[in-house]
Design a protein around this motif. Structure first.
Motif, PDB file in Angstrom:
ATOM      1  N   PHE A 168      -4.343  -8.331  -7.386  1.00 53.58           N
ATOM      2  CA  PHE A 168      -4.661  -9.294  -6.321  1.00 53.58           C
ATOM      3  C   PHE A 168      -6.155  -9.617  -6.305  1.00 53.58           C
ATOM      4  CE2 PHE A 168      -0.467  -9.713  -5.094  1.00 53.58           C
ATOM      5  CZ  PHE A 168      -0.326 -10.547  -3.996  1.00 53.58           C
ATOM      6  N   ALA A 169      -6.997  -8.642  -6.562  1.00 58.14           N
ATOM      7  CA  ALA A 169      -8.447  -8.891  -6.596  1.00 58.14           C
ATOM      8  C   ALA A 169      -8.798  -9.863  -7.719  1.00 58.14           C
ATOM      9  CB  ALA A 169      -9.205  -7.582  -6.764  1.00 58.14           C
ATOM     10  N   GLU A 170      -8.171  -9.710  -8.883  1.00 56.26           N
ATOM     11  CA  GLU A 170      -8.412 -10.621 -10.014  1.00 56.26           C
ATOM     12  C   GLU A 170      -8.027 -12.054  -9.666  1.00 56.26           C
ATOM     13  OE1 GLU A 170      -6.369  -9.159 -13.470  1.00 56.26           O
ATOM     14  OE2 GLU A 170      -7.475  -7.260 -13.419  1.00 56.26           O
ATOM     15  N   LEU A 171      -7.075 -12.222  -8.763  1.00 56.50           N
ATOM     16  CA  LEU A 171      -6.615 -13.551  -8.358  1.00 56.50           C
ATOM     17  C   LEU A 171      -7.385 -14.068  -7.135  1.00 56.50           C
ATOM     18  CD1 LEU A 171      -2.788 -12.940  -8.819  1.00 56.50           C
ATOM     19  CD2 LEU A 171      -4.290 -14.302 -10.306  1.00 56.50           C
ATOM     20  N   GLY A 172      -8.386 -13.311  -6.687  1.00 56.73           N
ATOM     21  CA  GLY A 172      -9.211 -13.748  -5.565  1.00 56.73           C
ATOM     22  C   GLY A 172      -8.711 -13.321  -4.201  1.00 56.73           C
ATOM     23  N   GLY A 173      -7.734 -12.435  -4.178  1.00 57.05           N
ATOM     24  CA  GLY A 173      -7.162 -12.011  -2.903  1.00 57.05           C
ATOM     25  C   GLY A 173      -7.398 -10.546  -2.629  1.00 57.05           C
ATOM     26  N   ASN A 174      -6.635 -10.032  -1.683  1.00 55.67           N
ATOM     27  CA  ASN A 174      -6.720  -8.603  -1.385  1.00 55.67           C
ATOM     28  C   ASN A 174      -5.338  -8.069  -1.053  1.00 55.67           C
ATOM     29  OD1 ASN A 174      -6.273  -8.785   1.575  1.00 55.67           O
ATOM     30  ND2 ASN A 174      -8.209  -9.887   1.521  1.00 55.67           N
ATOM     31  N   LEU A 175      -5.212  -6.768  -1.180  1.00 54.27           N
ATOM     32  CA  LEU A 175      -3.934  -6.113  -0.968  1.00 54.27           C
ATOM     33  C   LEU A 175      -4.176  -4.824  -0.202  1.00 54.27           C
ATOM     34  CD1 LEU A 175      -0.911  -5.964  -3.090  1.00 54.27           C
ATOM     35  CD2 LEU A 175      -1.939  -3.734  -2.691  1.00 54.27           C
ATOM     36  N   SER A 176      -3.356  -4.580   0.797  1.00 53.56           N
ATOM     37  CA  SER A 176      -3.464  -3.335   1.561  1.00 53.56           C
ATOM     38  C   SER A 176      -2.132  -2.606   1.537  1.00 53.56           C
ATOM     39  CB  SER A 176      -3.900  -3.621   3.001  1.00 53.56           C
ATOM     40  OG  SER A 176      -2.912  -4.378   3.667  1.00 53.56           O
ATOM     41  N   VAL A 177      -2.215  -1.305   1.682  1.00 53.16           N
ATOM     42  CA  VAL A 177      -1.028  -0.456   1.736  1.00 53.16           C
ATOM     43  C   VAL A 177      -1.141   0.401   2.982  1.00 53.16           C
ATOM     44  CG1 VAL A 177       0.307   1.343   0.577  1.00 53.16           C
ATOM     45  CG2 VAL A 177      -0.856  -0.409  -0.780  1.00 53.16           C
ATOM     46  N   THR A 178      -0.114   0.312   3.821  1.00 52.34           N
ATOM     47  CA  THR A 178      -0.060   1.117   5.030  1.00 52.34           C
ATOM     48  C   THR A 178       1.157   2.019   4.932  1.00 52.34           C
ATOM     49  OG1 THR A 178      -0.990  -0.734   6.276  1.00 52.34           O
ATOM     50  CG2 THR A 178       0.050   1.023   7.552  1.00 52.34           C
ATOM     51  N   SER A 179       0.937   3.311   5.090  1.00 54.04           N
ATOM     52  CA  SER A 179       2.039   4.248   4.986  1.00 54.04           C
ATOM     53  C   SER A 179       1.929   5.289   6.093  1.00 54.04           C
ATOM     54  CB  SER A 179       2.010   4.946   3.618  1.00 54.04           C
ATOM     55  OG  SER A 179       3.183   5.701   3.440  1.00 54.04           O
ATOM     56  N   VAL A 180       3.068   5.576   6.699  1.00 54.23           N
ATOM     57  CA  VAL A 180       3.135   6.585   7.747  1.00 54.23           C
ATOM     58  C   VAL A 180       4.190   7.603   7.323  1.00 54.23           C
ATOM     59  CG1 VAL A 180       3.651   7.023  10.183  1.00 54.23           C
ATOM     60  CG2 VAL A 180       2.469   4.914   9.507  1.00 54.23           C
ATOM     61  N   ARG A 181       3.783   8.840   7.228  1.00 54.92           N
ATOM     62  CA  ARG A 181       4.693   9.916   6.816  1.00 54.92           C
ATOM     63  C   ARG A 181       5.938   9.893   7.694  1.00 54.92           C
ATOM     64  NH1 ARG A 181       5.637  12.333   2.400  1.00 54.92           N
ATOM     65  NH2 ARG A 181       5.818  14.572   2.406  1.00 54.92           N
ATOM     66  N   GLY A 182       7.096   9.849   7.070  1.00 54.35           N
ATOM     67  CA  GLY A 182       8.369   9.842   7.775  1.00 54.35           C
ATOM     68  C   GLY A 182       8.793   8.486   8.315  1.00 54.35           C
ATOM     69  N   GLU A 183       7.948   7.468   8.160  1.00 56.48           N
ATOM     70  CA  GLU A 183       8.236   6.136   8.697  1.00 56.48           C
ATOM     71  C   GLU A 183       8.387   5.068   7.622  1.00 56.48           C
ATOM     72  OE1 GLU A 183       8.607   5.315  12.025  1.00 56.48           O
ATOM     73  OE2 GLU A 183       8.474   7.442  12.496  1.00 56.48           O
ATOM     74  N   GLY A 184       7.666   5.206   6.510  1.00 53.57           N
ATOM     75  CA  GLY A 184       7.764   4.223   5.446  1.00 53.57           C
ATOM     76  C   GLY A 184       6.420   3.657   5.035  1.00 53.57           C
ATOM     77  N   THR A 185       6.487   2.669   4.166  1.00 57.75           N
ATOM     78  CA  THR A 185       5.292   2.080   3.564  1.00 57.75           C
ATOM     79  C   THR A 185       5.428   0.566   3.551  1.00 57.75           C
ATOM     80  OG1 THR A 185       5.034   4.031   2.167  1.00 57.75           O
ATOM     81  CG2 THR A 185       3.867   2.036   1.461  1.00 57.75           C
ATOM     82  N   THR A 186       4.315  -0.116   3.805  1.00 58.08           N
ATOM     83  CA  THR A 186       4.269  -1.570   3.713  1.00 58.08           C
ATOM     84  C   THR A 186       3.093  -1.978   2.843  1.00 58.08           C
ATOM     85  OG1 THR A 186       5.285  -1.862   5.886  1.00 58.08           O
ATOM     86  CG2 THR A 186       4.051  -3.743   5.008  1.00 58.08           C
ATOM     87  N   VAL A 187       3.383  -2.806   1.854  1.00 56.49           N
ATOM     88  CA  VAL A 187       2.374  -3.390   0.978  1.00 56.49           C
ATOM     89  C   VAL A 187       2.214  -4.841   1.407  1.00 56.49           C
ATOM     90  CG1 VAL A 187       1.833  -4.067  -1.401  1.00 56.49           C
ATOM     91  CG2 VAL A 187       3.012  -1.897  -0.955  1.00 56.49           C
ATOM     92  N   THR A 188       0.978  -5.256   1.699  1.00 55.78           N
ATOM     93  CA  THR A 188       0.702  -6.622   2.104  1.00 55.78           C
ATOM     94  C   THR A 188      -0.407  -7.189   1.247  1.00 55.78           C
ATOM     95  OG1 THR A 188       1.269  -6.059   4.389  1.00 55.78           O
ATOM     96  CG2 THR A 188       0.068  -8.114   4.043  1.00 55.78           C
ATOM     97  N   GLY A 189      -0.122  -8.310   0.590  1.00 57.56           N
ATOM     98  CA  GLY A 189      -1.133  -8.977  -0.227  1.00 57.56           C
ATOM     99  C   GLY A 189      -1.345 -10.400   0.231  1.00 57.56           C
ATOM    100  N   VAL A 190      -2.589 -10.859   0.175  1.00 59.26           N
ATOM    101  CA  VAL A 190      -2.934 -12.204   0.576  1.00 59.26           C
ATOM    102  C   VAL A 190      -3.783 -12.853  -0.512  1.00 59.26           C
ATOM    103  CG1 VAL A 190      -4.120 -13.617   2.299  1.00 59.26           C
ATOM    104  CG2 VAL A 190      -2.883 -11.572   3.014  1.00 59.26           C
TER     105      VAL A 190
END
Length: 128
Positions: free
Chosen positions: A101-123
């Motif tokens: 995502f950085a190479e394409l000019g954007g950014n990506l974040s990863v949010t994870s909570v133990r026992g709850e799951g993970t979300t990857v968000t890229g813009v």
């Protein structure tokens, strides 16, 4: 896209094949109504593939949700699961997704909570 397929068609195919192979259900929340430049499409597909690999290998989730939208401000990607989440330092797969995502000019974040799951968000901003 290769073979004249749009990003939405390529994502649908990728998600269906992955779900069939892994037995993990995929909820498609949204797919882009317009196409994007080929380099953006390749980056999005690579990132989705990496996110799905992480779900398969680490999450224990039975379902993953995916949304890719393209609007006036650019492209937004979300891959989310309700698996086991993690608290450890992110590994190489997350670093690859962020670099793509950085190479394409954007950014990506990863949010994870133990026992709850993970979300990857890229813009990716318009023209990224």
């Amino acid at each position: 896209m290769r073979g004249g397929r749009s990003l939405a068609e390529a994502l649908e195919s990728c998600l269906a094949e992955w779900s069939e192979r892994t037995g993990i259900a995929v909820e498609i929340w949204a797919l882009p109504a317009t196409d994007v430049p080929q380099r953006i499409a390749r980056g999005v597909l690579a990132t989705v593939g990496e996110a799905l690999s992480n779900v398969e290998a680490h999450s224990g989730a039975s379902t993953v949700s995916v949304a890719v939208t393209v609007g006036r401000s650019g492209l937004r990607l979300t891959v989310s699961d309700h698996g086991q989440g993690f608290t450890a330092k992110p590994g190489r797969g997350i670093a690859r997704m962020r670099a793509t995502f950085a190479e394409l000019g954007g950014n990506l974040s990863v949010t994870s909570v133990r026992g709850e799951g993970t979300t990857v968000t890229g813009v990716l901003p318009k023209g990224g």
